[in-house]
Design an enzyme around this catalytic site. Structure first.
Site, PDB file in Angstrom:
ATOM      1  N   GLU A   1      -3.693  -8.829   3.365  1.00  0.00           N
ATOM      2  CA  GLU A   1      -3.426  -9.352   4.715  1.00  0.00           C
ATOM      3  C   GLU A   1      -4.526  -9.008   5.704  1.00  0.00           C
ATOM      4  OE1 GLU A   1      -2.094  -5.119   5.046  1.00  0.00           O
ATOM      5  OE2 GLU A   1      -2.038  -6.665   3.485  1.00  0.00           O
TER       6      GLU A   1
ATOM      7  N   ARG B   1     -14.503   3.503  12.810  1.00  0.00           N
ATOM      8  CA  ARG B   1     -13.529   4.472  13.338  1.00  0.00           C
ATOM      9  C   ARG B   1     -13.743   5.834  12.703  1.00  0.00           C
ATOM     10  NH1 ARG B   1      -8.001   3.589  10.721  1.00  0.00           N
ATOM     11  NH2 ARG B   1      -9.222   4.611   9.076  1.00  0.00           N
TER      12      ARG B   1
ATOM     13  N   HIS C   1      -4.531  -4.549   0.350  1.00  0.00           N
ATOM     14  CA  HIS C   1      -4.277  -5.083   1.687  1.00  0.00           C
ATOM     15  C   HIS C   1      -4.821  -6.505   1.820  1.00  0.00           C
ATOM     16  CE1 HIS C   1      -2.587  -1.689   3.926  1.00  0.00           C
ATOM     17  NE2 HIS C   1      -3.450  -0.894   3.321  1.00  0.00           N
TER      18      HIS C   1
ATOM     19  N   CYS D   1       0.832  -1.214   0.000  1.00  0.00           N
ATOM     20  CA  CYS D   1       0.000   0.000   0.000  1.00  0.00           C
ATOM     21  C   CYS D   1       0.862   1.258   0.000  1.00  0.00           C
ATOM     22  CB  CYS D   1      -0.992  -0.027   1.155  1.00  0.00           C
ATOM     23  SG  CYS D   1      -2.404   1.090   0.871  1.00  0.00           S
TER      24      CYS D   1
ATOM     25  N   SER E   1      -7.836   0.236   0.962  1.00  0.00           N
ATOM     26  CA  SER E   1      -8.229   1.332   1.842  1.00  0.00           C
ATOM     27  C   SER E   1      -7.188   2.432   1.688  1.00  0.00           C
ATOM     28  CB  SER E   1      -8.303   0.848   3.295  1.00  0.00           C
ATOM     29  OG  SER E   1      -8.647   1.914   4.159  1.00  0.00           O
TER      30      SER E   1
ATOM     31  N   LYS F   1     -12.020   8.264  -1.394  1.00  0.00           N
ATOM     32  CA  LYS F   1     -11.257   7.133  -0.885  1.00  0.00           C
ATOM     33  C   LYS F   1     -11.638   5.831  -1.594  1.00  0.00           C
ATOM     34  CE  LYS F   1     -10.109   4.815   3.487  1.00  0.00           C
ATOM     35  NZ  LYS F   1     -10.367   4.782   4.961  1.00  0.00           N
TER      36      LYS F   1
END
Length: 310
Positions: A237, A249, A235, A142, A192, A163
């Site tokens: 992972e 969040r 991502h 990333c 992200s 985003k």
């Protein structure tokens, strides 16, 4: 794969509860095996979460892996206790004389800043330069991939109008490249991020091959021909609930955030999301360890010829 870590690392207990074979130093020392030496430069603020995610990804081959966690000396975040960093992490100064079979450079929440404005940029460039002569293969993730593409090839990132957030479909471009073995023609992976390196700019670099891409979010995976430098824009992972946690969040912080795309069934945030990317994540990390680390590195790390790595 038995992963060798400090016996007291909190991630060890979490992964053992998932029935992932973790090995402490005492057990590893009685095995007559030269483990792969993998360094992880963890730039994420919630370091313990990233530890669990990446150790899980490295746990799917019969190879023994000895993991060294690195952090930056020039910047110390506030989200991980200093006691954890002092006990389980080293810095570049501690390892600069060592050689590693593999290095992972994670993402970081600094993508809206210019690279040179990041507090630890100079230190990161030292590590990326060092990796060219002291590491067999480096995997950038990333923001780490954006930083690597900028440092090694001068490719600039750009801020996106909104985003990229959620699960996105990708297509495989080069099935015969070992890194893509076991992949379906199309696959989902999490993203992200607020920035990208335009795929058309990556295509202009003759040293880079784009292995997987998305019509919606651009380059997913590219590498140099010898696999010494690998750049991963998503991502894979991530845990099942990572995108959900990021969503809540941002909501709690009063930020404008859309539901992660293709993540919640019927876009219902009250439904537990399905885990739909783990198999390809496992294939990616297993292929990296096998074909670009284990198959390429000498038995004695001191036998690495720096002139070959550059």
């Amino acid at each position: 794969m038995p992963i060798k870590v400090d016996a007291n690392l909190p991630a060890k207990k979490i992964l053992e509860e998932e029935n992932i074979f973790m090995m402490d130093e005492n057990r590893a020392n009685i095995q007559d095996i030269r483990p792969l030496q993998i360094a992880i430069l963890n730039l994420m603020p919630l370091k313990e979460n990233t530890e669990v995610q990446l150790l899980r990804c490295l746990s799917n081959t019969p190879l023994q892996v000895d993991v060294t966690f690195l952090t930056t000396a020039s910047y110390v975040g506030k989200n991980t206790p200093h006691s954890h960093l002092d006990k389980f992490y080293l810095t570049y100064e501690d390892v600069k004389q060592k050689r590693f079979d593999g290095l992972i450079i994670t993402g970081a929440p600094v993508e809206m800043m210019e690279f040179e404005e990041v507090a630890y940029w100079e230190e990161l460039t030292q590590i990326m330069e060092w990796s060219k002569t002291h590491v067999t293969s480096t995997l950038h993730i990333c923001w780490g991939a954006q930083a690597g593409l900028y440092y090694h090839f001068g490719l600039k990132k750009k801020i996106l109008p909104e985003k990229i957030f959620g699960l996105f479909w990708h297509k495989v471009n080069h099935r015969k490249v070992p890194l893509m073995r076991g992949f379906d023609d199309v696959f989902l992976a999490p993203h992200s991020r607020h920035t990208e390196v335009p795929i058309e700019e990556i295509r202009k670099v003759p040293e880079l091959t784009i292995l997987a891409e998305s019509d919606e979010v651009g380059m997913f995976l590219c590498m140099t021909e010898d696999g010494r430098q690998i750049f991963l824009m998503g991502h894979p992972e991530y845990d099942r609930l990572t995108l959900e946690q990021e969503y809540h969040r941002d909501l709690d912080a009063g930020k404008t955030i859309q539901l992660p795309k293709n993540y919640f069934e019927n876009d219902n945030a009250g439904i537990r999301p399905l885990l739909r990317w783990r198999a390809h994540s496992n294939a990616l990390y297993t292929n990296w360890l096998n074909y670009y680390v284990y198959q390429m590195t000498p038995y004695d790390l001191e036998d690495i010829d720096p002139s070959v790595l550059i």
